[in-house]
Design a protein around this motif. Structure first.
Motif, short mmCIF file in Angstrom:
data_model
loop_
_atom_site.label_atom_id
_atom_site.label_comp_id
_atom_site.label_asym_id
_atom_site.label_seq_id
_atom_site.Cartn_x
_atom_site.Cartn_y
_atom_site.Cartn_z
N PRO A 39 -10.71 19.83 38.88
CA PRO A 39 -9.92 20.07 37.72
C PRO A 39 -9.42 18.50 37.48
CG PRO A 39 -9.60 22.03 39.18
CD PRO A 39 -10.24 20.77 39.99
N ALA A 40 -9.46 18.17 35.87
CA ALA A 40 -8.89 16.94 35.62
C ALA A 40 -8.69 17.08 34.07
CB ALA A 40 -9.63 15.93 36.02
N SER A 41 -7.64 16.09 33.54
CA SER A 41 -7.41 16.07 32.12
C SER A 41 -7.14 14.61 31.78
CB SER A 41 -6.24 16.94 31.66
OG SER A 41 -6.55 16.79 30.24
N CYS A 42 -6.16 14.25 32.23
CA CYS A 42 -5.65 12.60 31.79
C CYS A 42 -6.26 11.73 32.64
CB CYS A 42 -4.27 12.52 31.84
SG CYS A 42 -3.56 12.74 33.63
N ARG A 43 -6.42 11.82 33.86
CA ARG A 43 -6.93 11.02 34.78
C ARG A 43 -6.16 9.66 35.04
NH1 ARG A 43 -11.84 12.93 32.48
NH2 ARG A 43 -13.18 14.15 33.94
N ASN A 44 -4.76 9.82 34.39
CA ASN A 44 -4.03 8.76 34.78
C ASN A 44 -2.79 9.09 35.33
OD1 ASN A 44 -2.34 9.75 32.81
ND2 ASN A 44 -3.13 8.64 31.17
N GLY A 45 -2.87 10.20 36.04
CA GLY A 45 -1.59 10.69 36.88
C GLY A 45 -0.31 11.11 36.17
N THR A 46 -0.66 11.60 34.85
CA THR A 46 0.65 12.32 34.09
C THR A 46 0.59 13.51 33.90
OG1 THR A 46 -0.45 11.72 32.15
CG2 THR A 46 0.97 10.01 32.90
N CYS A 47 -0.80 14.46 33.78
CA CYS A 47 -0.70 15.72 33.26
C CYS A 47 -0.67 16.68 34.35
CB CYS A 47 -1.99 16.11 32.45
SG CYS A 47 -3.50 16.08 33.68
N ARG A 48 -1.10 16.34 35.51
CA ARG A 48 -0.99 17.07 36.77
C ARG A 48 -1.98 18.23 36.88
NH1 ARG A 48 4.62 17.36 39.18
NH2 ARG A 48 4.55 19.43 39.36
N THR A 49 -2.84 18.14 36.02
CA THR A 49 -4.05 19.06 36.15
C THR A 49 -4.64 19.08 37.49
OG1 THR A 49 -4.48 19.17 33.71
CG2 THR A 49 -6.06 20.05 35.09
N CYS A 50 -4.75 18.00 37.92
CA CYS A 50 -5.49 17.81 39.20
C CYS A 50 -4.78 18.09 40.53
CB CYS A 50 -6.11 16.38 39.40
SG CYS A 50 -4.89 14.95 39.38
N MET A 51 -3.62 18.32 40.47
CA MET A 51 -2.49 18.36 41.55
C MET A 51 -3.26 19.38 42.72
SD MET A 51 1.29 18.70 41.45
CE MET A 51 2.30 19.86 42.36
N ILE A 78 -0.63 16.26 46.20
CA ILE A 78 -1.06 15.00 45.49
C ILE A 78 -1.81 15.21 44.22
CG2 ILE A 78 -1.43 14.11 47.97
CD1 ILE A 78 -4.60 14.34 47.38
N LEU A 79 -2.13 13.96 43.57
CA LEU A 79 -2.79 13.81 42.40
C LEU A 79 -4.00 13.17 42.81
CD1 LEU A 79 0.03 12.96 39.79
CD2 LEU A 79 -1.00 15.30 40.31
N PRO A 80 -5.10 13.58 43.02
CA PRO A 80 -6.32 12.73 43.49
C PRO A 80 -6.78 11.85 42.20
CG PRO A 80 -6.98 15.07 42.86
CD PRO A 80 -5.27 14.83 42.89
N CYS A 81 -6.47 12.00 41.20
CA CYS A 81 -6.85 11.19 40.15
C CYS A 81 -6.52 9.55 40.35
CB CYS A 81 -6.95 11.71 38.55
SG CYS A 81 -5.19 11.57 38.22
N VAL A 82 -5.10 9.62 40.95
CA VAL A 82 -4.61 8.26 40.93
C VAL A 82 -4.33 8.14 42.39
CG1 VAL A 82 -3.68 8.02 38.62
CG2 VAL A 82 -2.44 9.39 40.22
S1 FES Z 1 -5.64 14.66 35.82
FE1 FES Z 1 -4.00 14.18 35.13
S2 FES Z 1 -2.60 14.07 36.66
FE2 FES Z 1 -4.60 13.81 37.50
#
Ligand code: FES
Length: 116
Positions: A39-51, A78-82
């Motif tokens: 699961p992902a949205s921003c991929r920059n560590g801000t939205c927390r979708t990937c937590m 953790i946030l695996p996108c970052v």
């Molecule tokens: S996809 Fe948004 S914080 Fe990881």
């Protein structure tokens, strides 16, 4: 001569899928390259979708201010996108999917839409 980047095995639970993650690449990116989607949205560590929960191992963040609190970090989130692997990892990502299955579903959906 530059030192080679270490690579670590990451296991996604509860599916039990495993892939190799270079220590210089975000876990989510390495997973995608290996055929697994998280699961992902921003991929920059801000939205927390990937937590997700880090069951074992250690990670380092690839950005200075990831959107996760110290308490959450201490609890194993953790946030695996970052974040990149620093050791073999086990992460709990119940909504992870095989990229091939998602691609097949999308192709089927497009085929259905073309019929109407
Ligand atoms: S996809 Fe948004 S914080 Fe990881």
């Amino acid at each position: 001569m530059p030192k080679p980047t270490p690579t670590f095995v990451v296991r996604i639970e509860p599916a039990g899928w495993e892939f190799s993650a270079p220590g210089d690449r975000p876990i989510m990116q390495a997973a995608r390259e290996a055929g697994y989607l998280m699961p992902a949205s921003c991929r920059n560590g801000t939205c927390r979708t990937c937590m997700c929960k880090l069951v074992s191992g250690s990670v380092r963040y690839t950005i200075e201010w990831p959107g996760i609190s110290t308490d959450e970090s201490d609890d194993g989130w953790i946030l695996p996108c970052v974040s990149a692997a620093e050791s073999p990892l086990v992460i709990h990502v119940p909504h992870a999917r095989l990229k091939s299955e998602v691609d097949a579903m999308l192709a089927q959906s497009i085929t259905r839409q073309k019929r109407f």
